[in-house]
Motif scaffolding. Structure first.
Motif, PDB file in Angstrom:
ATOM      1  N   GLN A 352       0.825  -1.205   0.000  1.00 62.47           N
ATOM      2  CA  GLN A 352       0.000   0.000   0.000  1.00 62.47           C
ATOM      3  C   GLN A 352       0.860   1.254   0.000  1.00 62.47           C
ATOM      4  O   GLN A 352       0.593   2.226  -0.706  1.00 62.47           O
ATOM      5  CB  GLN A 352      -0.903   0.012   1.243  1.00 62.47           C
ATOM      6  CG  GLN A 352      -2.115  -0.913   1.120  1.00 62.47           C
ATOM      7  CD  GLN A 352      -3.059  -0.464   0.029  1.00 62.47           C
ATOM      8  OE1 GLN A 352      -2.978  -0.944  -1.088  1.00 62.47           O
ATOM      9  NE2 GLN A 352      -3.937   0.456   0.346  1.00 62.47           N
ATOM     10  N   GLU A 353       1.938   1.179   0.816  1.00 59.85           N
ATOM     11  CA  GLU A 353       2.822   2.346   0.843  1.00 59.85           C
ATOM     12  C   GLU A 353       3.414   2.620  -0.506  1.00 59.85           C
ATOM     13  O   GLU A 353       3.437   3.758  -0.981  1.00 59.85           O
ATOM     14  CB  GLU A 353       3.949   2.095   1.859  1.00 59.85           C
ATOM     15  CG  GLU A 353       3.632   2.563   3.254  1.00 59.85           C
ATOM     16  CD  GLU A 353       4.832   2.375   4.175  1.00 59.85           C
ATOM     17  OE1 GLU A 353       4.618   2.058   5.340  1.00 59.85           O
ATOM     18  OE2 GLU A 353       5.964   2.525   3.683  1.00 59.85           O
ATOM     19  N   SER A 356       0.912   3.972  -2.852  1.00 57.47           N
ATOM     20  CA  SER A 356       0.587   5.380  -2.593  1.00 57.47           C
ATOM     21  C   SER A 356       1.714   6.289  -3.030  1.00 57.47           C
ATOM     22  O   SER A 356       1.495   7.367  -3.590  1.00 57.47           O
ATOM     23  CB  SER A 356       0.263   5.588  -1.109  1.00 57.47           C
ATOM     24  OG  SER A 356       1.373   5.180  -0.334  1.00 57.47           O
ATOM     25  N   GLU A 360       1.454   9.057  -5.789  1.00 57.29           N
ATOM     26  CA  GLU A 360       1.891  10.442  -5.559  1.00 57.29           C
ATOM     27  C   GLU A 360       2.789  10.928  -6.676  1.00 57.29           C
ATOM     28  O   GLU A 360       2.632  12.033  -7.198  1.00 57.29           O
ATOM     29  CB  GLU A 360       2.660  10.509  -4.234  1.00 57.29           C
ATOM     30  CG  GLU A 360       1.885  11.151  -3.112  1.00 57.29           C
ATOM     31  CD  GLU A 360       2.776  11.287  -1.883  1.00 57.29           C
ATOM     32  OE1 GLU A 360       2.509  10.624  -0.885  1.00 57.29           O
ATOM     33  OE2 GLU A 360       3.758  12.053  -1.990  1.00 57.29           O
TER      34      GLU A 360
END
Lengths: 669, 243
Positions: A352-353, A356, A360
Motif C-alpha cells: 500500500q505504501e 501510494s 503520488e
C-alpha cells in the motif's frame, strides 16, 4: 364584526343541534338545510362586502342559493375558497420570507412590506389587512406563539399599522438581547476546529438537513445562488431575492461584495466583529431562528436561514502551508497520528505504501509541467541549449539520403577503378561535332516545282505508301542482258542498212546529257532569286589599301599633305644621289691608273658643287660688274681694295694673316 | 415471306385431301424439337430466357440511307463530262447507288443491299462534294482511297478583311503568275488547292492542310512568295524528316 359575532353565535347553536339530535341527521332535514344555506349565504355576502378590491376572490358578489342545488352551492363556495386559498398561501410565503425583516428598523420594515406586497402579485397598494395578516404571522412566531392562534387572531386586530410597528420594534429589542446570549450555545470545541470550521456546528447542520429532508415541501423557495442580486431601488423583487437580505444592509451591487459581507471574520467569536450593525442583527436573527428550529416544525424559510448560516461557517479553504491533498487533511487530523512504526509492517501495508508513493509520483508528474519533448511545436528558445543533440529524432526525408561512406564502400570503389584501368574501359567523353550542312545540299533536298504536278494526289499518296512499305525492293538489271541487247541492236542496224533500199536510220539513241545538279530556280531564272553582297569581293581584296591612306587629289591636299609630299620627294632624291656618288667612287677607285682627265660631266659636276656651296661663283658676262665697264670704276675699286687690305694688315699685325677669301658675292660687285 | 408462303401452301395441300382440316401453324411446326410440342409457348417457363432464332442479314439491315450533293451551274458541264469516272468507283468499289437528279440538280447517293460498309456512303458523298467544289476527279478519288484525307474551306476575308483592289491583289498573290505559287504550295505540301474567287478549298491530310493553310494565310497577309517558299520548304523538310 357583526358577521363574526353572528357566526360565533350560530356555531354553538348548530353544534347544540348536532349534539342533541344526532339522529336527526339520519333523515333529510329540510329546515336545517335551509337554515344552513341561508346562514352560509349571509356569511358569504358579508364577507364579500368587506373584501377589499382586487382581493382576487371569486367573481360572485353574492352567494346565489335560490333554486340552487347543494352541489351548485358547493361549487360557488369552492370558487371563492380556491381564490382565497392562493391568496392566503402567498401571504404566508411572504410572511415566511419576511420573517427576518420584522426585526429590522422601521424604514426597512416598511420597504419590506412594500416588497411583500409586490411579491404577492397584487397591483395596488396592499391594504393593511394583508400586512396585518403577515405581521401577525410573523409576530406570533417571534414571540413563540402557536401559528394557529396567529391566524385566528388576524381578524381581531384592528387596521392600525402603528400599533403593529410598535409591537414589532419592541419585539426587536427583545430579540437583540436574546440574540447575544444565545450565540455560543452550541459550540463544542474539538480538535479539528479551525478559524472557519467547527465540528459541532457541522454535526448540527447535518442533523438539521436530515430532518428537513424527511419532510420536504415543495420547493418554492429554492435559492438561486447564482442569480445576480438587484439593487435596493429595484421594485420587482421576488421571494428569492428578498431572502438574500445581504444586499439590503450593504447597499452594494452583487459585484462589489467581498468576503466579509458573506462570512464571519476569521476569529471564532463573531459578535466581537461588528463591521455592520445590520450584519449583527442579521446574524442574531439567524441564530435565533436556528435555535428555534429544534423546537418547532420549521418552515422552509428557517431551514434556508440555517443552511445559509451553516454554510457561512463551513468554509474550509485550506490556507495552511500543507502541500498535501486537501481531502486528506481532515482525515489525517481526525485520526490521531501515531508515531510511525518502523518494526514489522505487513506486506499489504508495504504494498500500500509503495502504491501510494507511486500514485503520488504519478500525480505530481501529471500536475507538473510537461517536458519540452511532449509539448507540440518546440522552437529553439523553448528548449534548453543543445538539447536536440541528445535526442534521437525520427523524421522523413523526401529526397534520397546521401550514401554513407564507409571503408567497405571505398574498397569497392577502388576495385571498380582498378578493373576499369585493366580493361582500359574509360568513359571518355567523345567530342561532338556539329554536322555542317551546306545550304546547297539542304536546298537540293527539297526542290520547288512550280508547275502543276503530273501526278494526281491519289498517286502521290500511293507512291508514298509504297515507299514506306516496300523500301528495299529494287529492280536490278542484269548487266549481261544489257550488253547483249546493245550488241543485238548494232547488229540489226547494220543488217537493216544492208538489206533495205530505203534505209532509214534509227533515231539516235538518247545521249547522256550532262545535267548540272543545280536547283531549278537557278536554272530557270535569269536573275538570281536573291543576290547579296556577301559573295562579292571586298575592295580591299581587289586592291590593297594604300599605306598612306586615302588617295587625295591635288586640290584636296592640305598644307601638311603638301609638305609631306615635298619631304618625301626630297628624301627619295637624296637617297638616289647618294647612291650615285657611291657608285662613282667605286668606279673611280677602280680606274685610278687610267687617265685622270676629268670628263666634262665631272667638271660640270664640280663646278656646280662649288658654286652651290657659295664657295665660288662663276663669273658670268652679264654686265653686272660695273667695275669692268669703265676704267674709272675699275681703278676706284682697286684703290679701295688695296686700302682696305693695308688697313687690315696694319691692324692685325700680330694676328696670323687669315686667308681672306675674296668672294664676289660678298663684295657685291 | 417465305414462312408465310410455306404456311399458305400447307393448308392447300390439306384442302385437297380433306375439307376443313385443321392446319397446324408454322410456328408449331418449327418447334417440333421441344418436348411439349405446340402447346407450350410463352407463359409456361418464365425463368428461361426468351429464345430468338437467328435472323438473316437482310432482315437485320435497316432502311437505306441517302446523301444529296447539290451541283452548282458552273460545275454541271464538268460533271457531265466526268460522270463515268465519278460513278464507277462509287458503284463498283463502294457498292452504292448513285444518280443525278435532274430536277433538283442533286447527286444522290444511296445505300443498297450490297453495301458492306456503311461508312462508304460518307466517303462517296465527300468525293462528289470535292469534285463539285472544283477538284479534279483523280484528286478527289484520293478521298475514297485514303481515310485520313480531309477537305477544308475558308474565305480570304476570314484571314484579313480586304476590299476591292486589295482583295484582288491578295488573290493574285496566292495564285502567282500562271498559278506558279499555288502549284508550288501544292507540290511541297502534297495537297490540292482550289482557288474559287475569294473561297479557298484545300484537300489533303491534316498536317499538310495546316501547312498549306499557313502558307496561304501568309500570302494573304502580304508576305512575298519567296519568303513563303522558304517557310514551307523548311516546314515540309522537318515533317519529312520525322517520318
Amino acid at each position: 364584526m357583526d358577521l363574526t359575532l353572528f357566526g360565533l353565535k350560530l356555531f354553538p347553536k348548530l353544534t347544540l343541534l348536532t349534539e342533541f339530535n344526532i339522529f336527526v341527521f339520519s333523515s333529510p332535514q329540510d329546515e336545517v338545510a335551509a337554515e344552513f344555506t341561508s346562514l352560509t349565504k349571509t356569511l358569504y355576502d358579508l364577507r364579500k362586502a368587506q373584501e377589499p378590491a382586487g382581493y382576487g376572490g371569486s367573481p360572485l358578489a353574492q352567494l346565489v342559493v335560490e333554486n340552487f342545488d347543494e352541489e351548485q352551492i358547493w361549487q360557488e363556495l369552492e370558487l371563492q375558497n380556491n381564490a382565497v386559498l392562493t391568496h392566503f398561501k402567498n401571504a404566508i410565503d411572504g410572511a415566511l420570507s419576511n420573517g427576518n425583516l420584522t426585526l429590522l428598523s422601521d424604514e426597512e420594515m416598511d420597504a419590506d412590506k412594500e416588497d411583500e406586497r409586490g411579491v404577492e402579485e397584487e397591483e395596488e397598494g396592499a391594504t393593511d389587512d394583508e400586512n396585518v395578516s403577515e405581521q401577525e404571522e410573523q409576530l406570533p412566531r417571534l414571540s413563540k406563539k402557536s401559528s394557529v392562534e396567529a391566524e385566528e387572531g388576524s381578524d381581531n386586530y384592528s387596521e392600525d399599522d402603528s400599533d403593529i410597528d410598535f409591537d414589532v420594534n419592541a419585539l426587536e429589542k427583545q430579540k437583540k438581547d436574546k440574540g447575544k446570549t444565545g450565540s455560543k450555545k452550541k459550540v463544542v470545541p474539538s480538535e479539528v476546529d479551525d478559524k472557519f470550521f467547527k465540528l459541532s456546528e457541522m454535526e448540527t447542520f447535518l442533523d438539521d438537513i436530515e430532518k428537513r429532508e424527511g419532510k420536504e415541501d415543495d420547493n418554492e423557495d429554492e435559492l438561486d445562488y447564482f442569480r445576480d442580486l438587484p439593487s435596493d431601488e429595484d421594485d420587482e423583487i421576488n421571494l428569492d431575492e428578498v431572502m438574500s437580505s445581504k444586499k439590503k444592509k450593504t447597499g452594494k451591487s452583487s459585484r462589489d461584495l467581498k468576503y466579509k459581507d458573506f462570512f464571519d471574520a476569521v476569529d471564532n467569536e463573531p459578535d466581537e466583529q461588528q463591521s455592520d450593525g445590520d450584519d449583527d442583527h442579521m446574524d442574531d436573527s439567524q441564530e435565533e431562528d436556528g435555535e428555534e428550529i429544534d423546537g418547532e416544525d420549521d418552515t422552509e424559510e428557517e431551514g434556508d436561514d440555517d443552511r445559509s448560516k451553516a454554510s457561512k461557517k463551513k468554509v474550509t479553504f485550506d490556507l495552511s502551508e500543507n502541500e498535501d491533498s486537501e481531502g486528506e487533511d481532515i482525515e489525517e487530523i481526525l485520526k490521531t497520528p501515531s508515531p510511525e512504526k518502523t518494526e514489522l509492517k505487513s506486506s499489504f501495508e508495504k504494498r500500500q505504501e509503495k502504491m501510494s508513493q507511486k500514485i503520488e509520483e504519478l500525480e505530481n508528474a501529471a500536475l507538473a509541467e510537461k517536458p519540452w519533448q511532449l509539448l507540440g511545436e518546440v522552437t529553439a528558445q523553448t528548449r534548453p541549449e543543445n538539447s536536440m543533440l541528445e535526442e534521437d529524432v525520427e523524421f522523413e526525408q523526401a529526397s534520397r539520403a546521401a550514401p554513407a561512406i564507409t571503408e567497405e564502400t571505398t574498397l569497392q570503389l577502388e576495385d571498380i577503378i582498378k578493373q576499369r584501368i585493366k580493361d582500359q574501359a574509360f568513359d571518355d567523353v567523345v567530342r561532338k561535332e556539329k554536322p555542317k550542312e551546306e545550304v546547297f545540299e539542304y536546298k537540293k533536298r527539297l526542290t520547288l516545282d512550280h508547275e502543276k504536278s503530273k501526278q494526281s494526289l491519289a498517286e502521290i499518296y500511293e507512291q508514298e505508301y509504297i515507299k514506306q512499305t516496300q523500301k528495299n525492293t529494287e529492280k536490278e538489271e542484269n548487266p549481261a542482258h544489257v550488253e547483249i541487247q546493245k550488241l543485238m541492236d548494232t547488229l540489226f542496224l547494220k543488217l537493216d542498212a544492208l538489206s533495205n533500199f530505203h534505209f532509214t536510220p534509227k533515231p539516235p539513241v538518247p545521249e547522256v546529257k550532262v545535267m548540272s545538279n543545280l536547283p531549278s530556280i537557278t536554272m530557270e531564272e535569269v536573275a538570281p532569286v536573291s543576290t547579296s553582297d556577301a559573295t562579292l569581293l571586298a575592295p580591299e581584296e581587289i586592291k590593297d589599301k594604300n599605306k598612306a591612306g586615302d588617295i587625295l587629289g591635288d586640290i584636296e591636299r592640305t598644307k601638311t599633305d603638301k609638305k609631306r609630299e615635298r619631304r618625301h620627294i626630297k628624301k627619295v632624291k637624296r637617297l638616289k644621289i647618294k647612291e650615285k656618288e657611291k657608285r662613282q667612287k667605286v668606279k673611280e677607285a677602280n680606274k685610278t691608273g687610267e687617265s685622270k682627265k676629268i670628263s666634262k660631266t665631272e667638271v660640270a659636276e664640280n663646278l656646280r658643287k662649288v658654286t652651290k656651296g657659295g664657295k665660288a661663283t662663276i663669273l658670268k658676262d652679264e654686265g653686272k660688274d660695273k667695275a669692268l665697264r669703265s676704267s674709272q670704276a675699275f681703278f676706284s675699286q682697286l684703290q679701295d681694295q688695296v686700302k682696305s687690305q693695308i688697313k687690315s694688315t696694319k691692324e692685325r699685325s700680330e694676328k696670323k694673316k687669315k686667308h681672306i677669301e675674296v668672294s664676289v658675292s660678298k663684295l657685291k660687285l | 415471306m417465305d414462312a408465310s408462303e410455306n404456311g399458305a401452301t400447307a393448308p392447300e395441300k390439306h384442302d385437297e385431301g380433306e375439307s376443313f382440316t385443321k392446319v397446324k401453324s408454322k410456328k408449331s411446326q418449327k418447334r417440333k424439337l421441344e418436348p411439349d410440342g405446340g402447346t407450350t409457348m410463352e407463359v409456361e417457363q418464365p425463368n428461361k430466357r426468351p429464345h430468338f432464332p437467328p435472323i438473316s442479314a437482310d432482315k437485320l439491315r435497316g432502311s437505306d440511307e441517302m446523301r444529296k450533293v447539290a451541283v452548282p451551274a458552273h460545275r454541271y458541264t464538268p460533271l457531265k463530262e466526268n460522270w463515268l469516272k465519278i460513278f464507277t468507283p462509287i458503284v463498283e468499289n463502294l457498292q452504292l447507288q448513285v444518280r443525278f437528279n435532274l430536277k433538283t440538280r442533286n447527286v444522290e447517293i444511296k445505300t443498297c443491299k450490297e453495301t458492306q460498309d456503311i461508312a462508304a456512303l460518307t466517303k462517296a458523298a465527300d468525293f462528289v462534294k470535292a469534285f463539285v467544289l472544283g477538284f479534279q476527279v483523280d484528286d478527289a478519288m484520293a478521298l475514297i482511297r485514303l481515310d485520313e484525307l480531309f477537305l477544308e474551306s475558308f474565305d480570304v476575308t476570314d484571314v484579313k478583311p480586304l476590299k476591292g483592289d486589295h482583295l484582288s491583289r491578295a488573290i493574285g498573290r496566292i495564285a502567282g503568275k500562271g498559278g506558279k505559287t499555288k502549284f508550288t504550295i501544292e507540290n511541297v505540301t502534297k495537297t490540292r488547292i482550289v482557288l474559287a474567287d475569294t473561297k479557298i478549298h484545300i484537300l489533303g491530310s491534316f498536317q499538310n492542310i495546316k501547312m498549306a493553310r499557313t502558307a496561304i494565310c501568309n500570302l494573304i497577309l502580304g508576305s512575298p512568295p519567296s519568303k513563303v517558299y522558304g517557310n514551307i520548304r523548311a516546314v515540309a523538310s522537318r515533317t519529312a524528316e520525322r517520318f
